[in-house]
Design a protein around this motif. Structure first.
Motif, PDB file in Angstrom:
ATOM      1  N   PRO A   5       0.812  -1.218   0.000  1.00  0.00           N
ATOM      2  CA  PRO A   5       0.000   0.000   0.000  1.00  0.00           C
ATOM      3  C   PRO A   5       0.845   1.269   0.000  1.00  0.00           C
ATOM      4  CG  PRO A   5       0.176  -0.832   2.220  1.00  0.00           C
ATOM      5  CD  PRO A   5       0.898  -1.840   1.331  1.00  0.00           C
ATOM      6  N   LEU A   6       0.208   2.356  -0.357  1.00  0.00           N
ATOM      7  CA  LEU A   6       0.779   3.679  -0.162  1.00  0.00           C
ATOM      8  C   LEU A   6       0.288   4.144   1.204  1.00  0.00           C
ATOM      9  CD1 LEU A   6       2.400   5.974  -1.533  1.00  0.00           C
ATOM     10  CD2 LEU A   6       0.219   6.884  -2.344  1.00  0.00           C
ATOM     11  N   VAL A   7       1.197   4.321   2.140  1.00  0.00           N
ATOM     12  CA  VAL A   7       0.850   4.652   3.522  1.00  0.00           C
ATOM     13  C   VAL A   7       0.914   6.163   3.716  1.00  0.00           C
ATOM     14  CG1 VAL A   7       1.566   4.426   5.936  1.00  0.00           C
ATOM     15  CG2 VAL A   7       1.656   2.439   4.408  1.00  0.00           C
ATOM     16  N   VAL A   8      -0.110   6.695   4.362  1.00  0.00           N
ATOM     17  CA  VAL A   8      -0.160   8.134   4.635  1.00  0.00           C
ATOM     18  C   VAL A   8      -0.318   8.355   6.127  1.00  0.00           C
ATOM     19  CG1 VAL A   8      -1.221  10.330   4.027  1.00  0.00           C
ATOM     20  CG2 VAL A   8      -1.396   8.392   2.449  1.00  0.00           C
ATOM     21  N   GLY A   9       0.562   9.163   6.706  1.00  0.00           N
ATOM     22  CA  GLY A   9       0.419   9.547   8.097  1.00  0.00           C
ATOM     23  C   GLY A   9      -0.565  10.699   8.201  1.00  0.00           C
ATOM     24  N   VAL A  10      -1.632  10.522   8.984  1.00  0.00           N
ATOM     25  CA  VAL A  10      -2.659  11.562   9.119  1.00  0.00           C
ATOM     26  C   VAL A  10      -2.769  12.000  10.569  1.00  0.00           C
ATOM     27  CG1 VAL A  10      -3.930  10.654   7.135  1.00  0.00           C
ATOM     28  CG2 VAL A  10      -4.565   9.902   9.430  1.00  0.00           C
ATOM     29  N   ASP A  11      -3.098  13.277  10.767  1.00  0.00           N
ATOM     30  CA  ASP A  11      -3.271  13.780  12.133  1.00  0.00           C
ATOM     31  C   ASP A  11      -4.304  14.896  12.210  1.00  0.00           C
ATOM     32  OD1 ASP A  11      -1.989  15.950  11.024  1.00  0.00           O
ATOM     33  OD2 ASP A  11      -0.190  15.826  12.279  1.00  0.00           O
ATOM     34  N   GLY A  12      -5.007  15.156  11.125  1.00  0.00           N
ATOM     35  CA  GLY A  12      -6.038  16.183  11.143  1.00  0.00           C
ATOM     36  C   GLY A  12      -5.546  17.583  10.842  1.00  0.00           C
ATOM     37  N   SER A  13      -4.242  17.774  10.689  1.00  0.00           N
ATOM     38  CA  SER A  13      -3.706  19.102  10.393  1.00  0.00           C
ATOM     39  C   SER A  13      -3.962  19.470   8.936  1.00  0.00           C
ATOM     40  CB  SER A  13      -2.205  19.145  10.671  1.00  0.00           C
ATOM     41  OG  SER A  13      -1.521  18.291   9.764  1.00  0.00           O
ATOM     42  N   GLU A  26      -1.743   9.891  -6.212  1.00  0.00           N
ATOM     43  CA  GLU A  26      -0.587   9.020  -6.434  1.00  0.00           C
ATOM     44  C   GLU A  26      -1.005   7.551  -6.443  1.00  0.00           C
ATOM     45  OE1 GLU A  26       3.794   8.234  -6.496  1.00  0.00           O
ATOM     46  OE2 GLU A  26       2.364   9.669  -7.311  1.00  0.00           O
ATOM     47  N   ALA A  27      -1.873   7.170  -5.525  1.00  0.00           N
ATOM     48  CA  ALA A  27      -2.355   5.789  -5.482  1.00  0.00           C
ATOM     49  C   ALA A  27      -3.114   5.442  -6.753  1.00  0.00           C
ATOM     50  CB  ALA A  27      -3.247   5.581  -4.259  1.00  0.00           C
ATOM     51  N   ALA A  28      -3.905   6.375  -7.246  1.00  0.00           N
ATOM     52  CA  ALA A  28      -4.659   6.143  -8.477  1.00  0.00           C
ATOM     53  C   ALA A  28      -3.724   5.965  -9.663  1.00  0.00           C
ATOM     54  CB  ALA A  28      -5.623   7.306  -8.724  1.00  0.00           C
ATOM     55  N   ARG A  29      -2.662   6.769  -9.715  1.00  0.00           N
ATOM     56  CA  ARG A  29      -1.697   6.659 -10.822  1.00  0.00           C
ATOM     57  C   ARG A  29      -1.061   5.283 -10.880  1.00  0.00           C
ATOM     58  NH1 ARG A  29      -0.478  12.307  -9.996  1.00  0.00           N
ATOM     59  NH2 ARG A  29       0.783  11.802  -8.179  1.00  0.00           N
ATOM     60  N   HIS A  30      -0.758   4.728  -9.717  1.00  0.00           N
ATOM     61  CA  HIS A  30      -0.037   3.455  -9.653  1.00  0.00           C
ATOM     62  C   HIS A  30      -0.954   2.256  -9.434  1.00  0.00           C
ATOM     63  CE1 HIS A  30       4.098   5.103  -9.609  1.00  0.00           C
ATOM     64  NE2 HIS A  30       3.568   6.111  -8.947  1.00  0.00           N
ATOM     65  N   GLY A  31      -2.246   2.497  -9.250  1.00  0.00           N
ATOM     66  CA  GLY A  31      -3.166   1.396  -8.989  1.00  0.00           C
ATOM     67  C   GLY A  31      -2.911   0.736  -7.651  1.00  0.00           C
ATOM     68  N   LEU A  32      -2.599   1.539  -6.631  1.00  0.00           N
ATOM     69  CA  LEU A  32      -2.244   1.018  -5.312  1.00  0.00           C
ATOM     70  C   LEU A  32      -3.367   1.232  -4.307  1.00  0.00           C
ATOM     71  CD1 LEU A  32       1.370   2.483  -5.000  1.00  0.00           C
ATOM     72  CD2 LEU A  32       0.772   0.108  -5.535  1.00  0.00           C
ATOM     73  N   PRO A  33      -3.463   0.365  -3.299  1.00  0.00           N
ATOM     74  CA  PRO A  33      -4.370   0.645  -2.183  1.00  0.00           C
ATOM     75  C   PRO A  33      -3.760   1.720  -1.292  1.00  0.00           C
ATOM     76  CG  PRO A  33      -3.164  -1.390  -1.780  1.00  0.00           C
ATOM     77  CD  PRO A  33      -2.798  -0.952  -3.171  1.00  0.00           C
ATOM     78  N   LEU A  34      -4.621   2.438  -0.593  1.00  0.00           N
ATOM     79  CA  LEU A  34      -4.190   3.524   0.283  1.00  0.00           C
ATOM     80  C   LEU A  34      -4.413   3.092   1.732  1.00  0.00           C
ATOM     81  CD1 LEU A  34      -3.189   6.483  -0.151  1.00  0.00           C
ATOM     82  CD2 LEU A  34      -5.557   7.201   0.192  1.00  0.00           C
ATOM     83  N   ARG A  35      -3.438   3.353   2.572  1.00  0.00           N
ATOM     84  CA  ARG A  35      -3.547   3.026   3.995  1.00  0.00           C
ATOM     85  C   ARG A  35      -3.318   4.302   4.796  1.00  0.00           C
ATOM     86  NH1 ARG A  35      -3.304  -0.706   8.121  1.00  0.00           N
ATOM     87  NH2 ARG A  35      -1.580  -0.518   9.617  1.00  0.00           N
ATOM     88  N   LEU A  36      -4.351   4.759   5.497  1.00  0.00           N
ATOM     89  CA  LEU A  36      -4.287   5.976   6.287  1.00  0.00           C
ATOM     90  C   LEU A  36      -4.083   5.613   7.752  1.00  0.00           C
ATOM     91  CD1 LEU A  36      -7.402   7.707   4.671  1.00  0.00           C
ATOM     92  CD2 LEU A  36      -5.008   7.987   3.999  1.00  0.00           C
ATOM     93  N   VAL A  37      -2.994   6.073   8.344  1.00  0.00           N
ATOM     94  CA  VAL A  37      -2.690   5.684   9.722  1.00  0.00           C
ATOM     95  C   VAL A  37      -2.536   6.912  10.609  1.00  0.00           C
ATOM     96  CG1 VAL A  37      -1.596   3.526   9.019  1.00  0.00           C
ATOM     97  CG2 VAL A  37      -0.199   5.555   9.308  1.00  0.00           C
ATOM     98  N   TYR A  38      -3.068   6.776  11.818  1.00  0.00           N
ATOM     99  CA  TYR A  38      -2.947   7.823  12.828  1.00  0.00           C
ATOM    100  C   TYR A  38      -2.265   7.211  14.039  1.00  0.00           C
ATOM    101  CZ  TYR A  38      -4.261  11.275  16.361  1.00  0.00           C
ATOM    102  OH  TYR A  38      -4.232  12.211  17.369  1.00  0.00           O
ATOM    103  N   ALA A  39      -1.201   7.835  14.505  1.00  0.00           N
ATOM    104  CA  ALA A  39      -0.472   7.326  15.666  1.00  0.00           C
ATOM    105  C   ALA A  39      -0.957   8.031  16.925  1.00  0.00           C
ATOM    106  CB  ALA A  39       1.024   7.541  15.486  1.00  0.00           C
TER     107      ALA A  39
END
Length: 292
Positions: A5-13, A26-39
Motif C-alpha cells: 500500500p501507499l501509507v499516509v500519516g494523518v493527524d487532522g492538520s 498518487e495511489a490512483a496513478r499506480h493502482g495502489l491501495p491507500l492506507r491511512l494511519v494515525y499514531a
C-alpha cells in the motif's frame, strides 16, 4: 501477490489534508491501495489509568474522528482508490517507520498538528525521511507543484552508491505520470584547481563537466534502455546540488533524491542535499533509501 500500500500519516492538520489529497492521486496513478494511519498513545495508557465513567477517552474520540474524516476525504477525491485506516498505539515517527517495512512508499505532510507555525519541516517528516525502509514523500510546495501541472519529475543524480534506487523510483514515477524526467547532476570546479587531467580535454572546469556528464550516462543508461518511450532530459549544471535542485523544483511536480542507509548508525541519515530539499523545495520531495 498482494500489492504494497501507499501509507499516509494523518493527524487532522491542514498539512495532513494536503498530503491525503496528493496521496490519493498518487495511489490512483499506480493502482495502489491507500492506507491511512494515525499514531496515538491513548491505548497504551487506557488500561492503567483509573476511570469512573464509561465514556470513551477524548483521545480515542479524536483519533477515530481523524481517521474517519481522512477516509471520507480520500473517498470523495477518488472513490475508486481502495482505502483502509488504522490507529496505532505508538509515537508518529516509530509508527510510520514500522509501516515503511511493508509499504510502496510513506507519505507525510510538511508539518504536523501542534507544531510551530512557519516551521519549514516538522519533526515527523524529517524523522521518517531519515530512517524509513521505503521511499518517503514529504508533501510540500506551491499550488502548481502540488497540483502536478508542470508535467515534470526532477531527479537529483547523486553518486551511484546512493542513487540506484532513486533512479528506478524516478523512472517509475515519470512513466506513471506520462511526463518528462528531468535528470540533473551538479558539478563544481574548485577555484584553486589549475592542473588538467591527462585523460580529459579542455580546462579544469570543462573536465569537471565532462566527468559529470559521463557519470550521468553511467547512472542512467540501463534505466533509459528499459524505458525507451520515456522522455529523459539529461543536464549537467555548474553549482551546488542544493541550490540547483531547489531552484529547479519550482518547475517540477516531484523531486527525487537518494539517501544512503547505514545499518547500525544513529542520527539523521540524510545528506545536506536531501535535508535542504525537504525544507525548501517548491514541490513534493521523495527521499529514496539505498542500502549500503
Amino acid at each position: 501477490m498482494t500489492e504494497l500500500p501507499l501509507v499516509v500519516g494523518v493527524d487532522g492538520s491542514e498539512s495532513s489534508l494536503t498530503a491525503i489529497d496528493w496521496a490519493v492521486d498518487e495511489a490512483a496513478r499506480h493502482g495502489l491501495p491507500l492506507r491511512l494511519v494515525y499514531a496515538s498513545l491513548w491505548e497504551r495508557y487506557e488500561g492503567v489509568m483509573p476511570s469512573d465513567n464509561r465514556e470513551r477517552p477524548s483521545e480515542q474520540v479524536m483519533a477515530e474522528h481523524v481517521v474517519a474524516s481522512a477516509a471520507e476525504r480520500a473517498r470523495l477525491r477518488d472513490p475508486d482508490v481502495k482505502t483502509a485506516t488504522d490507529i496505532l498505539p505508538e509515537e508518529a515517527v516509530d509508527a510510520l517507520l514500522h509501516e515503511s517495512e511493508y509499504a510502496f512508499a510513506v507519505v507525510t505532510g510538511a508539518r504536523g498538528r501542534g507544531e510551530i507555525k512557519g516551521l519549514l519541516l516538522g519533526s515527523t517528516g524529517l524523522g521518517v525521511a531519515a530512517h524509513a525502509h521505503c521511499p518517503v514523500i514529504v508533501v510540500r510546495g506551491d499550488r502548481a507543484g502540488l497540483a502536478g501541472t508542470h508535467e515534470r519529475v526532477l531527479l537529483g543524480a547523486g553518486d551511484p552508491d546512493t542513487a540506484g534506487e532513486a533512479v528506478r523510483f524516478a523512472f517509475q514515477e515519470a512513466e506513471a505520470r506520462g511526463c518528462v524526467l528531468d535528470v540533473v547532476r551538479a558539478w563544481r570546479s574548485p577555484a584553486h584547481e589549475a592542473a588538467a587531467h591527462p585523460l580529459l580535454t579542455g580546462t579544469p572546469a570543462h573536465q569537471h563537466e565532462q566527468r559529470a556528464s559521463a557519470q550521468l550516462d553511467r547512472l542512467l543508461d540501463d534505466a533509459a534502455a528499459a524505458a525507451p518511450g520515456l522522455r529523459v532530459r539529461r543536464t549537467t549544471v555548474e553549482g551546488t546540488a542544493r541550490k540547483v535542485l531547489v531552484d529547479r523544483s519550482a518547475a517540477a511536480d516531484l523531486v527525487v533524491i537518494g539517501a544512503r542507509r547505514r545499518p547500525g548508525r544513529f542520527g539523521l541519515q540524510l545528506g545536506r542535499v536531501a535535508h535542504t530539499l525537504l525544507h525548501h523545495a517548491q514541490c513534493p520531495v521523495a527521499v529514496v533509501p539505498q542500502r549500503s
